[in-house]
Write a protein that holds these residues in place. Sequence first.
Motif, PDB file in Angstrom:
ATOM      1  N   ARG A 195      13.084  38.202  20.931  1.00 26.57           N
ATOM      2  CA  ARG A 195      12.922  39.503  21.404  1.00 26.57           C
ATOM      3  C   ARG A 195      13.627  40.703  20.813  1.00 26.57           C
ATOM      4  O   ARG A 195      12.931  41.566  20.243  1.00 26.57           O
ATOM      5  CB  ARG A 195      12.726  39.603  22.907  1.00 26.57           C
ATOM      6  N   ASN A 196      14.777  40.265  20.696  1.00 27.82           N
ATOM      7  CA  ASN A 196      15.864  41.400  20.448  1.00 27.82           C
ATOM      8  C   ASN A 196      16.232  41.189  18.714  1.00 27.82           C
ATOM      9  O   ASN A 196      17.295  41.948  18.400  1.00 27.82           O
ATOM     10  CB  ASN A 196      17.101  41.619  21.136  1.00 27.82           C
ATOM     11  N   CYS A 197      15.837  40.114  18.204  1.00 28.05           N
ATOM     12  CA  CYS A 197      16.206  39.821  16.797  1.00 28.05           C
ATOM     13  C   CYS A 197      17.500  39.781  16.671  1.00 28.05           C
ATOM     14  O   CYS A 197      18.163  40.322  15.903  1.00 28.05           O
ATOM     15  CB  CYS A 197      15.687  40.944  16.069  1.00 28.05           C
ATOM     16  N   LEU A 198      18.053  38.793  17.476  1.00 29.77           N
ATOM     17  CA  LEU A 198      19.560  38.512  17.537  1.00 29.77           C
ATOM     18  C   LEU A 198      19.818  37.003  16.934  1.00 29.77           C
ATOM     19  O   LEU A 198      19.180  36.201  17.133  1.00 29.77           O
ATOM     20  CB  LEU A 198      20.352  38.627  18.752  1.00 29.77           C
ATOM     21  N   MET A 199      20.863  36.925  16.113  1.00 27.22           N
ATOM     22  CA  MET A 199      21.481  35.571  15.767  1.00 27.22           C
ATOM     23  C   MET A 199      22.811  35.277  15.953  1.00 27.22           C
ATOM     24  O   MET A 199      23.576  36.228  16.002  1.00 27.22           O
ATOM     25  CB  MET A 199      20.708  35.194  14.399  1.00 27.22           C
ATOM     26  N   GLU A 200      23.085  33.913  15.671  1.00 28.36           N
ATOM     27  CA  GLU A 200      24.737  33.771  15.386  1.00 28.36           C
ATOM     28  C   GLU A 200      24.617  32.684  14.357  1.00 28.36           C
ATOM     29  O   GLU A 200      23.646  32.200  13.795  1.00 28.36           O
ATOM     30  CB  GLU A 200      25.255  33.215  16.559  1.00 28.36           C
ATOM     31  N   PHE A 201      25.764  32.687  13.728  1.00 28.74           N
ATOM     32  CA  PHE A 201      26.125  31.681  12.692  1.00 28.74           C
ATOM     33  C   PHE A 201      26.921  30.403  13.533  1.00 28.74           C
ATOM     34  O   PHE A 201      27.828  30.465  13.943  1.00 28.74           O
ATOM     35  CB  PHE A 201      27.046  32.149  11.541  1.00 28.74           C
ATOM     36  N   HIS A 202      26.230  29.123  13.478  1.00 28.80           N
ATOM     37  CA  HIS A 202      26.833  27.973  13.858  1.00 28.80           C
ATOM     38  C   HIS A 202      27.459  26.957  12.836  1.00 28.80           C
ATOM     39  O   HIS A 202      26.883  27.003  11.650  1.00 28.80           O
ATOM     40  CB  HIS A 202      25.855  27.177  14.830  1.00 28.80           C
ATOM     41  N   ALA A 203      28.357  26.154  12.934  1.00 30.21           N
ATOM     42  CA  ALA A 203      28.959  25.225  12.204  1.00 30.21           C
ATOM     43  C   ALA A 203      28.024  24.170  11.667  1.00 30.21           C
ATOM     44  O   ALA A 203      26.920  23.710  12.468  1.00 30.21           O
ATOM     45  CB  ALA A 203      29.935  24.444  12.855  1.00 30.21           C
ATOM     46  N   ASP A 204      27.848  23.943  10.551  1.00 28.66           N
ATOM     47  CA  ASP A 204      26.768  22.962   9.869  1.00 28.66           C
ATOM     48  C   ASP A 204      27.628  21.671   9.513  1.00 28.66           C
ATOM     49  O   ASP A 204      28.599  21.818   8.656  1.00 28.66           O
ATOM     50  CB  ASP A 204      26.318  23.401   8.441  1.00 28.66           C
ATOM     51  N   HIS A 205      27.394  20.591  10.495  1.00 25.99           N
ATOM     52  CA  HIS A 205      27.899  19.411   9.915  1.00 25.99           C
ATOM     53  C   HIS A 205      27.048  18.480   9.015  1.00 25.99           C
ATOM     54  O   HIS A 205      27.638  17.398   9.012  1.00 25.99           O
ATOM     55  CB  HIS A 205      28.156  18.735  11.311  1.00 25.99           C
ATOM     56  N   GLY A 206      26.163  19.024   8.246  1.00 22.53           N
ATOM     57  CA  GLY A 206      25.519  18.242   7.476  1.00 22.53           C
ATOM     58  C   GLY A 206      24.428  17.481   8.163  1.00 22.53           C
ATOM     59  O   GLY A 206      23.663  16.445   7.264  1.00 22.53           O
ATOM     60  N   ARG A 207      24.095  17.769   9.351  1.00 25.35           N
ATOM     61  CA  ARG A 207      23.112  16.808   9.903  1.00 25.35           C
ATOM     62  C   ARG A 207      21.768  17.430   9.685  1.00 25.35           C
ATOM     63  O   ARG A 207      21.772  18.603   9.353  1.00 25.35           O
ATOM     64  CB  ARG A 207      23.376  16.796  11.444  1.00 25.35           C
ATOM     65  N   PRO A 208      20.662  16.990   9.933  1.00 24.08           N
ATOM     66  CA  PRO A 208      19.436  17.312   9.829  1.00 24.08           C
ATOM     67  C   PRO A 208      19.171  18.526  10.602  1.00 24.08           C
ATOM     68  O   PRO A 208      19.704  18.651  11.681  1.00 24.08           O
ATOM     69  CB  PRO A 208      18.160  16.437  10.022  1.00 24.08           C
ATOM     70  N   LEU A 209      18.536  19.442  10.160  1.00 26.64           N
ATOM     71  CA  LEU A 209      18.040  20.663  10.820  1.00 26.64           C
ATOM     72  C   LEU A 209      16.917  20.767  11.549  1.00 26.64           C
ATOM     73  O   LEU A 209      16.151  20.157  11.381  1.00 26.64           O
ATOM     74  CB  LEU A 209      18.225  21.817   9.971  1.00 26.64           C
ATOM     75  N   ARG A 210      16.898  21.623  12.738  1.00 27.15           N
ATOM     76  CA  ARG A 210      15.714  21.877  13.785  1.00 27.15           C
ATOM     77  C   ARG A 210      14.905  22.778  13.370  1.00 27.15           C
ATOM     78  O   ARG A 210      15.667  23.956  13.165  1.00 27.15           O
ATOM     79  CB  ARG A 210      16.197  21.725  14.955  1.00 27.15           C
ATOM     80  N   ARG A 211      13.645  22.752  13.159  1.00 28.72           N
ATOM     81  CA  ARG A 211      12.987  24.034  12.899  1.00 28.72           C
ATOM     82  C   ARG A 211      12.630  24.736  14.012  1.00 28.72           C
ATOM     83  O   ARG A 211      12.172  24.502  14.893  1.00 28.72           O
ATOM     84  CB  ARG A 211      11.494  23.657  12.337  1.00 28.72           C
ATOM     85  N   ASN A 212      12.757  26.081  13.757  1.00 28.14           N
ATOM     86  CA  ASN A 212      12.388  27.083  15.250  1.00 28.14           C
ATOM     87  C   ASN A 212      11.137  27.575  14.854  1.00 28.14           C
ATOM     88  O   ASN A 212      10.328  27.225  13.956  1.00 28.14           O
ATOM     89  CB  ASN A 212      13.384  28.324  14.986  1.00 28.14           C
TER      90      ASN A 212
END
Length: 199
Positions: free
Chosen positions: A86-103
């Motif tokens: 709703r407020n268009c906010l994001m964070e950056f989270h560590a990438d461990h090389g695993r498959p990603l989940r689609r938002n």
Amino acid sequence: MPLEKRPSRPALRRSLLALRAALAPATRAAAQRRIHTHVARLSVLRPGAAVGLYASRGTEVATESLRALARSRRCRVYLPLITDHRNCLMEFHADHGRPLRRNRYQIGEPISGRSIAAPAMTMVLMPLVGFDDAGNRLGNGAGYYDRWLAFRRDTRGAPLLVGVAFECQRCALIEPQAHDVPLDAVVTENGLQVFAAGR
């Protein structure tokens, strides 16, 4: 003679997206290989550097090879995760090389991983729809990156903000808005362009 009216930001965005989508597959593939080569030359890709990447979708410059490159250089890689639609906010989270989940926007996001504050990042490779020779960036319009990087609006410093784009996304001029955060550099198939300090 009347001044030529500049296109609105939505119109410019549509035009640039169409140009990007019109790239022939062979042209796109060759350009992406050259972009990878240019990024690989960045000295900032060193062990321990905190590097932010975007998970590409659609006709954006693909980032899978860049993600693998950063990990091979033993960088700490982070990917964006939307925390508030709703407020268009994001964070950056560590990438461990695993498959990603689609938002909901079909953008891949890390499933788990520690977040990092924007000022603690070394470099962020950013998606964009358009850019100009002053370092102004036209994004997709929601402002996620501009909100996350609000502390960088009127100052220089970490993280290094590098746009990733095809040359067809270059514009003569993008009129910046008050909330826009300019780029420090952009990398395209033609190489790295660093923008002057003190814009």
